[in-house]
Design a protein around this motif. Structure first.
Motif, mmCIF file in Angstrom:
data_model
loop_
_atom_site.group_PDB
_atom_site.id
_atom_site.type_symbol
_atom_site.label_atom_id
_atom_site.label_comp_id
_atom_site.label_asym_id
_atom_site.label_seq_id
_atom_site.Cartn_x
_atom_site.Cartn_y
_atom_site.Cartn_z
ATOM 1 N N GLY A 97 0.803 -1.216 0.000
ATOM 2 C CA GLY A 97 0.000 0.000 0.000
ATOM 3 C C GLY A 97 0.832 1.260 0.000
ATOM 4 N N VAL A 98 0.372 2.244 -0.770
ATOM 5 C CA VAL A 98 0.976 3.575 -0.761
ATOM 6 C C VAL A 98 -0.125 4.561 -1.112
ATOM 7 C CG1 VAL A 98 1.818 3.117 -3.109
ATOM 8 C CG2 VAL A 98 2.617 5.130 -1.906
ATOM 9 N N ASN A 147 6.891 10.647 -2.298
ATOM 10 C CA ASN A 147 7.007 11.127 -0.922
ATOM 11 C C ASN A 147 8.112 12.165 -0.777
ATOM 12 O OD1 ASN A 147 6.075 10.978 1.877
ATOM 13 N ND2 ASN A 147 8.165 10.283 2.250
ATOM 14 N N LEU A 148 9.224 11.957 -1.472
ATOM 15 C CA LEU A 148 10.305 12.946 -1.409
ATOM 16 C C LEU A 148 9.818 14.278 -1.983
ATOM 17 C CD1 LEU A 148 13.209 13.759 -0.797
ATOM 18 C CD2 LEU A 148 13.904 12.769 -2.995
ATOM 19 N N PHE A 174 7.794 19.683 -1.097
ATOM 20 C CA PHE A 174 6.777 20.658 -1.500
ATOM 21 C C PHE A 174 6.061 21.245 -0.279
ATOM 22 C CE2 PHE A 174 2.360 21.675 -2.518
ATOM 23 C CZ PHE A 174 2.491 22.503 -3.622
ATOM 24 N N TRP A 175 5.614 20.377 0.633
ATOM 25 C CA TRP A 175 4.850 20.857 1.787
ATOM 26 C C TRP A 175 5.734 21.552 2.829
ATOM 27 C CZ3 TRP A 175 0.127 22.077 1.201
ATOM 28 C CH2 TRP A 175 -0.640 21.406 0.246
ATOM 29 N N PRO A 192 9.599 8.970 8.699
ATOM 30 C CA PRO A 192 9.049 7.647 9.036
ATOM 31 C C PRO A 192 9.085 6.676 7.846
ATOM 32 C CG PRO A 192 7.612 9.397 9.845
ATOM 33 C CD PRO A 192 8.664 10.060 9.004
ATOM 34 N N GLU A 193 9.434 5.437 8.152
ATOM 35 C CA GLU A 193 9.541 4.407 7.107
ATOM 36 C C GLU A 193 8.219 4.222 6.356
ATOM 37 O OE1 GLU A 193 12.489 2.678 6.229
ATOM 38 O OE2 GLU A 193 13.254 4.310 7.459
ATOM 39 N N ILE A 194 7.098 4.322 7.073
ATOM 40 C CA ILE A 194 5.792 4.114 6.428
ATOM 41 C C ILE A 194 5.588 5.116 5.291
ATOM 42 C CG2 ILE A 194 4.577 5.517 8.165
ATOM 43 C CD1 ILE A 194 2.097 3.755 7.744
ATOM 44 N N TYR A 195 6.116 6.326 5.430
ATOM 45 C CA TYR A 195 5.967 7.322 4.365
ATOM 46 C C TYR A 195 6.978 7.082 3.244
ATOM 47 C CZ TYR A 195 3.532 9.820 8.149
ATOM 48 O OH TYR A 195 2.701 10.176 9.173
#
Ligand code: DGT
Ligand code: MG
Ligand code: MG
Ligand code: MG
Ligand code: MG
Length: 268
Positions: free
Chosen positions: A73-74, A141-142, A147-148, A189-192
């Motif tokens: 999942g992502v 994610n990077l 961006f955010w 975090p690894e999940i991200y």
């Protein structure tokens, strides 16, 4: 969205027919989640509650459908092997919503997920598919994290942040995060960074059944893969009993698969 050498696997997508003795990937993706995430004010770029809810729904679907070997999942998407049902995922997503968003009442338009089935004829294709999704996760994610950071911490307008990032490579984004925001991307975090992998971990429950399973399956010819009804039922029960674990680990390197030989052992 060119992103990696793994992208060629997308060309294997074909309409309708599913073949026996292939790896079947069912990829589901939240419908209109751009709006949905705005409606419920999901944290940007990653909302831990939303991702935990996706993972809980995936785990519930895997518990209900023992034929599923592994899931990845992502963002608002989840990829599953072997015939899954997008509606089961949707049903659990709605059912489990209040556990993750206790203060937000769901209201129409309700969440739903589209689904597509893709056949991959070899383990290599299948692994490349998983690698493709994980590389996509990392790249997005990077970008989103940078961006955010520019928008939320740097006070930039969205369009200026977009311009700033146009044409940058990974090392540029890492540098922006570190020099301007003191963020070391490696410590995110690894999940991200890696997404979520859900699979049955036989090692955790019955140390014997993992090796048992590999021996049984690797010795078989294609004809023998047409297992008897009782054997199929036995395998199904064993899978149903195994604990499902969710980990945020690298699925591109060999190590993940070598340590869990039962995952990809029963087909060419
Ligand atoms: P679709 O799939 O064609 O119906 O359209 P969308 O809007 O679902 O687009 P898609 O699947 O390409 O992109 C997923 C959207 O969901 C994207 O706008 C970002 C959003 N999203 C996913 N996870 C999160 C999250 O954790 N936080 C926030 N703020 N947004 C998220
Ligand atoms: Mg979609
Ligand atoms: Mg979507
Ligand atoms: Mg998506
Ligand atoms: Mg069906």
């Amino acid at each position: 969205m060119a992103n990696s050498k793994y992208e060629y696997v997308k060309a294997f997508e074909q309409p309708d027919i599913l073949l026996p003795n292939t790896w079947i990937v069912i990829r589901i993706d939240g419908r209109g989640f751009h709006k949905f995430s705005a409606k419920y004010a999901f944290a940007k770029p990653n909302d831990r509650r939303a991702l935990d809810l996706m993972n809980a729904a995936a785990k519930a679907v895997m518990s209900e459908l023992p034929d599923i070997v592994i899931a990845y999942g992502v963002s608002d998407e989840y990829s599953k092997l072997v015939t899954t049902i997008a509606s089961t995922f949707t049903a659990y997503f709605v059912h489990l919503w209040r556990d993750y968003f206790p203060d937000l009442q769901l209201s129409p338009p309700l969440p739903s997920f589209d689904g597509r089935a893709v056949m991959y004829p070899s383990v290599q294709n299948l692994r490349d598919y998983m690698s493709w999704r994980q590389v996509d996760c990392h790249i997005n994610n990077l970008y989103n994290t940078t961006f955010w950071a520019l928008v939320q911490s740097g006070g930039m307008e969205a369009k200026d942040a977009e311009k700033e990032l146009a044409g940058t490579v990974s090392s540029d984004k890492n540098e922006i995060l570190f020099s301007r925001f003191k963020i070391n991307y490696n410590n995110e975090p690894e999940i991200y960074k890696k997404g979520s992998v859900a699979f049955r971990d036989y090692e955790l429950v019955e140390p014997s059944s993992a090796s048992e399973m590999v021996e049984e399956d690797s010795a078989k010819t294609t004809e023998q893969l047409e297992l008897s009804k009782t054997q199929q039922e036995k395998d199904r029960k064993r899978r149903a009993k195994a604990r499902i674990t969710i980990q945020h680990v690298d699925v591109i390197k060999d190590e993940f698969w070598e340590r869990r030989p039962w995952l990809l052992s029963n087909k060419p």
